[in-house]
Design an enzyme around this catalytic site. Structure first.
Site, PDB file in Angstrom:
ATOM      1  N   GLN A   1      36.719 -77.753  -9.144  1.00 29.76           N
ATOM      2  CA  GLN A   1      35.313 -77.911  -8.752  1.00 29.76           C
ATOM      3  C   GLN A   1      34.537 -78.564  -9.891  1.00 29.76           C
ATOM      4  OE1 GLN A   1      33.853 -74.092  -6.528  1.00 29.76           O
ATOM      5  NE2 GLN A   1      35.461 -73.454  -7.939  1.00 29.76           N
TER       6      GLN A   1
ATOM      7  N   TYR B   1      22.641 -85.433 -15.305  1.00 34.68           N
ATOM      8  CA  TYR B   1      24.047 -85.857 -15.349  1.00 34.68           C
ATOM      9  C   TYR B   1      24.359 -86.735 -16.562  1.00 34.68           C
ATOM     10  CZ  TYR B   1      24.738 -83.380 -11.103  1.00 34.68           C
ATOM     11  OH  TYR B   1      24.819 -82.350 -10.208  1.00 34.68           O
TER      12      TYR B   1
ATOM     13  N   VAL C   1      33.365 -81.152 -12.841  1.00 34.95           N
ATOM     14  CA  VAL C   1      33.152 -82.600 -12.903  1.00 34.95           C
ATOM     15  C   VAL C   1      33.431 -83.120 -14.318  1.00 34.95           C
ATOM     16  CG1 VAL C   1      31.570 -82.649 -10.949  1.00 34.95           C
ATOM     17  CG2 VAL C   1      30.637 -82.237 -13.243  1.00 34.95           C
TER      18      VAL C   1
ATOM     19  N   HIS D   1      34.513 -82.047  -6.236  1.00 37.48           N
ATOM     20  CA  HIS D   1      33.061 -82.227  -6.316  1.00 37.48           C
ATOM     21  C   HIS D   1      32.665 -83.442  -7.140  1.00 37.48           C
ATOM     22  CE1 HIS D   1      32.333 -77.738  -5.196  1.00 37.48           C
ATOM     23  NE2 HIS D   1      32.579 -78.502  -4.151  1.00 37.48           N
TER      24      HIS D   1
HETATM   25  C1  BV8 Z   1      29.128 -78.673   2.209  1.00 41.39           C
HETATM   26  C2  BV8 Z   1      28.960 -80.530  -8.479  1.00 41.39           C
HETATM   27  C3  BV8 Z   1      29.095 -79.370   4.436  1.00 41.39           C
HETATM   28  C4  BV8 Z   1      27.764 -80.793  -9.277  1.00 41.39           C
HETATM   29  C5  BV8 Z   1      28.635 -78.589  -7.089  1.00 41.39           C
HETATM   30  C6  BV8 Z   1      24.982 -70.721   3.331  1.00 41.39           C
HETATM   31  C7  BV8 Z   1      26.182 -70.041   3.413  1.00 41.39           C
HETATM   32  C8  BV8 Z   1      27.383 -70.682   3.076  1.00 41.39           C
HETATM   33  C9  BV8 Z   1      27.371 -71.998   2.653  1.00 41.39           C
HETATM   34  C10 BV8 Z   1      26.172 -72.648   2.577  1.00 41.39           C
HETATM   35  C11 BV8 Z   1      24.983 -72.039   2.904  1.00 41.39           C
HETATM   36  N1  BV8 Z   1      23.986 -72.926   2.731  1.00 41.39           N
HETATM   37  C12 BV8 Z   1      24.515 -74.099   2.290  1.00 41.39           C
HETATM   38  C13 BV8 Z   1      25.839 -73.940   2.215  1.00 41.39           C
HETATM   39  C14 BV8 Z   1      26.814 -74.945   1.818  1.00 41.39           C
HETATM   40  C15 BV8 Z   1      26.770 -75.123   0.308  1.00 41.39           C
HETATM   41  C16 BV8 Z   1      26.925 -73.797  -0.400  1.00 41.39           C
HETATM   42  O1  BV8 Z   1      28.023 -73.254  -0.467  1.00 41.39           O
HETATM   43  N2  BV8 Z   1      25.793 -73.295  -0.950  1.00 41.39           N
HETATM   44  C17 BV8 Z   1      25.840 -72.044  -1.687  1.00 41.39           C
HETATM   45  C18 BV8 Z   1      24.796 -72.108  -2.818  1.00 41.39           C
HETATM   46  C19 BV8 Z   1      25.553 -70.891  -0.724  1.00 41.39           C
HETATM   47  N3  BV8 Z   1      27.899 -75.976  -0.001  1.00 41.39           N
HETATM   48  C20 BV8 Z   1      27.740 -77.320   0.060  1.00 41.39           C
HETATM   49  O2  BV8 Z   1      26.694 -77.869   0.287  1.00 41.39           O
HETATM   50  C21 BV8 Z   1      29.025 -78.130  -0.116  1.00 41.39           C
HETATM   51  N4  BV8 Z   1      29.096 -79.076   0.960  1.00 41.39           N
HETATM   52  O3  BV8 Z   1      29.137 -77.523   2.552  1.00 41.39           O
HETATM   53  O4  BV8 Z   1      29.135 -79.725   3.077  1.00 41.39           O
HETATM   54  C22 BV8 Z   1      29.157 -80.589   5.224  1.00 41.39           C
HETATM   55  C23 BV8 Z   1      29.801 -80.535   6.441  1.00 41.39           C
HETATM   56  C24 BV8 Z   1      29.878 -81.666   7.190  1.00 41.39           C
HETATM   57  C25 BV8 Z   1      29.303 -82.842   6.729  1.00 41.39           C
HETATM   58  C26 BV8 Z   1      28.663 -82.883   5.496  1.00 41.39           C
HETATM   59  C27 BV8 Z   1      28.581 -81.746   4.727  1.00 41.39           C
HETATM   60  C28 BV8 Z   1      29.023 -78.935  -1.398  1.00 41.39           C
HETATM   61  C29 BV8 Z   1      28.937 -78.026  -2.586  1.00 41.39           C
HETATM   62  C30 BV8 Z   1      29.164 -78.830  -3.855  1.00 41.39           C
HETATM   63  C31 BV8 Z   1      27.940 -78.781  -4.753  1.00 41.39           C
HETATM   64  N5  BV8 Z   1      28.290 -79.330  -6.060  1.00 41.39           N
HETATM   65  N6  BV8 Z   1      29.019 -79.109  -8.251  1.00 41.39           N
HETATM   66  C32 BV8 Z   1      27.855 -80.313 -10.683  1.00 41.39           C
HETATM   67  O5  BV8 Z   1      28.893 -79.724 -11.082  1.00 41.39           O
HETATM   68  O6  BV8 Z   1      26.875 -80.535 -11.373  1.00 41.39           O
HETATM   69  S1  BV8 Z   1      28.644 -76.908  -6.983  1.00 41.39           S
HETATM   70  C33 BV8 Z   1      29.005 -76.173  -8.474  1.00 41.39           C
HETATM   71  O7  BV8 Z   1      28.777 -74.763  -8.333  1.00 41.39           O
HETATM   72  C34 BV8 Z   1      30.473 -76.194  -8.887  1.00 41.39           C
HETATM   73  O8  BV8 Z   1      31.078 -77.417  -8.606  1.00 41.39           O
HETATM   74  C35 BV8 Z   1      31.120 -75.068  -8.150  1.00 41.39           C
HETATM   75  O9  BV8 Z   1      31.626 -75.497  -6.916  1.00 41.39           O
HETATM   76  C36 BV8 Z   1      29.962 -74.169  -7.850  1.00 41.39           C
HETATM   77  C37 BV8 Z   1      30.193 -72.795  -8.422  1.00 41.39           C
HETATM   78  O10 BV8 Z   1      30.283 -72.931  -9.794  1.00 41.39           O
HETATM   79  P1  BV8 Z   1      31.518 -72.261 -10.564  1.00 41.39           P
HETATM   80  O11 BV8 Z   1      32.461 -73.352 -10.926  1.00 41.39           O
HETATM   81  O12 BV8 Z   1      32.081 -71.108  -9.816  1.00 41.39           O
HETATM   82  O13 BV8 Z   1      30.771 -71.763 -11.849  1.00 41.39           O
HETATM   83  P2  BV8 Z   1      29.826 -70.484 -11.963  1.00 41.39           P
HETATM   84  O14 BV8 Z   1      28.966 -70.667 -13.161  1.00 41.39           O
HETATM   85  O15 BV8 Z   1      29.195 -70.191 -10.643  1.00 41.39           O
HETATM   86  O16 BV8 Z   1      30.871 -69.311 -12.248  1.00 41.39           O
HETATM   87  C38 BV8 Z   1      31.653 -69.363 -13.416  1.00 41.39           C
HETATM   88  C39 BV8 Z   1      32.627 -68.214 -13.327  1.00 41.39           C
HETATM   89  O17 BV8 Z   1      33.491 -68.271 -14.458  1.00 41.39           O
HETATM   90  C40 BV8 Z   1      31.951 -66.848 -13.360  1.00 41.39           C
HETATM   91  O18 BV8 Z   1      32.519 -66.027 -12.365  1.00 41.39           O
HETATM   92  C41 BV8 Z   1      32.277 -66.300 -14.751  1.00 41.39           C
HETATM   93  O19 BV8 Z   1      32.485 -64.906 -14.745  1.00 41.39           O
HETATM   94  C42 BV8 Z   1      33.576 -67.011 -15.061  1.00 41.39           C
HETATM   95  N7  BV8 Z   1      33.790 -67.242 -16.496  1.00 41.39           N
HETATM   96  C43 BV8 Z   1      32.864 -67.548 -17.446  1.00 41.39           C
HETATM   97  N8  BV8 Z   1      33.488 -67.707 -18.640  1.00 41.39           N
HETATM   98  C44 BV8 Z   1      34.809 -67.506 -18.420  1.00 41.39           C
HETATM   99  C45 BV8 Z   1      35.012 -67.211 -17.063  1.00 41.39           C
HETATM  100  N9  BV8 Z   1      36.222 -66.957 -16.544  1.00 41.39           N
HETATM  101  C46 BV8 Z   1      37.271 -67.000 -17.386  1.00 41.39           C
HETATM  102  N10 BV8 Z   1      37.173 -67.272 -18.703  1.00 41.39           N
HETATM  103  C47 BV8 Z   1      35.954 -67.527 -19.253  1.00 41.39           C
HETATM  104  N11 BV8 Z   1      35.871 -67.793 -20.571  1.00 41.39           N
END
Ligand code: BV8
Length: 232
Positions: free
Chosen positions: A91, A56, A93, A109
């Site tokens: 989402q 971070y 940071v 987040h």
């Molecule tokens: C919670 C901060 C509950 C840190 C982040 C199983 C099934 C379902 C859910 C879960 C599961 N097991 C666990 C879970 C829950 C879990 C989860 O969802 N896990 C996933 C992996 C399955 N979620 C959590 O834990 C959340 N909390 O559920 O709490 C709870 C309930 C009661 C009490 C207490 C708790 C918390 C999740 C937060 C984690 N922190 N970020 C940091 O940023 O360093 S997550 C991080 O990844 C991001 O913040 C974001 O949310 C996530 C996805 O990232 P994206 O932003 O989508 O980026 P990514 O690279 O993935 O995609 C980029 C996209 O942009 C692509 O599609 C690409 O094509 C596109 N792109 C690229 N360039 C361009 C573009 N588009 C347009 N133009 C461009 N030029």
């Protein structure tokens, strides 16, 4: 886009990609060989605080080298000119939405430029590294952690987000893979309550099937065009 009054916009790492900030799941998605799921957990912070702080601290320092892009500026223009309700839920940071001028914004987040004290719970604006365990400006203890919502932790302002999703006429998702919940489920909530849902992304997200309309391409092109369309 007729008859739209209340808009919710969700943004992800893709909106900041053209500013030079790495996304999580693209080819540049690894950081020093680590997946975000491996360094973005309370367990990782307890097990290897130096690694998590380095992750971070490096990303916080990078913010000084990048600028908002045309997509951030377009959303700031929407914020300034849209007469109805608007909430930008990011989402991300990074601080690029704020630096472009967005006001009706929340970071579900957390933020790189904020420190959370694990001792007293206070949050403080923060610009410098935390890996050297600086004292909390409030309680003086050296228990500061990144003010980041880790996997397994509750995102910020979920009640406010849920109310906005239930009320909105238009839900727009920009630059997110739809891989992480609860953000990835927002489109279903909005659609359930009757909103139109528009996705703008480089490629179809995991939740593409739930959107009323998908526009594929770079955010810096699609978002200004959409803002022009909705304001005219
Ligand atoms: C919670 C901060 C509950 C840190 C982040 C199983 C099934 C379902 C859910 C879960 C599961 N097991 C666990 C879970 C829950 C879990 C989860 O969802 N896990 C996933 C992996 C399955 N979620 C959590 O834990 C959340 N909390 O559920 O709490 C709870 C309930 C009661 C009490 C207490 C708790 C918390 C999740 C937060 C984690 N922190 N970020 C940091 O940023 O360093 S997550 C991080 O990844 C991001 O913040 C974001 O949310 C996530 C996805 O990232 P994206 O932003 O989508 O980026 P990514 O690279 O993935 O995609 C980029 C996209 O942009 C692509 O599609 C690409 O094509 C596109 N792109 C690229 N360039 C361009 C573009 N588009 C347009 N133009 C461009 N030029």
């Amino acid at each position: 886009m007729r008859g739209i009054d209340r808009i919710v916009v969700l943004t992800g790492a893709g909106i900041s990609a053209e500013s030079g900030l790495a996304t999580f799941r693209g080819p540049d998605g690894l950081w020093e060989g680590h997946r975000v799921e491996d360094v973005c957990t309370p367990e990782a912070l307890a097990r290897d605080p130096a690694l998590v702080h380095a992750f971070y601290d490096a990303r916080r320092a990078k913010l000084g080298e990048v600028e908002p892009n045309a997509a951030h500026h377009a959303l700031a223009r929407l914020d300034a000119e849209w007469p109805g309700e608007l909430l930008i839920v990011t989402q991300n940071v990074d601080d690029l939405h704020e630096r472009a001028g967005a006001r009706r914004l929340l970071h579900m987040h957390g933020e790189l430029k904020s420190a959370l004290c694990a001792a007293c719970g206070a949050r403080h604006p923060w610009e410098t590294p935390m890996g050297n365990h600086p004292p909390c400006p409030g309680c003086g203890q050296s228990r500061l952690r990144p003010d980041i919502v880790f996997f397994g932790e509750m995102p910020y302002e979920m009640e406010r987000i849920d109310v906005a999703l239930e009320r909105c006429d238009l839900f727009v998702s920009i630059g997110t893979s739809g891989a992480v919940y609860p953000a990835a489920g927002f489109v279903r909530t909005a659609r359930h309550y009757g909103a139109w849902a528009l996705e703008m992304n480089l490629e179809p997200s995991a939740g593409s099937v739930y959107f009323s309309e998908s526009r594929m391409g770079p955010a810096s092109e699609l978002v200004p065009a959409w803002v022009e369309e909705i304001l005219s």
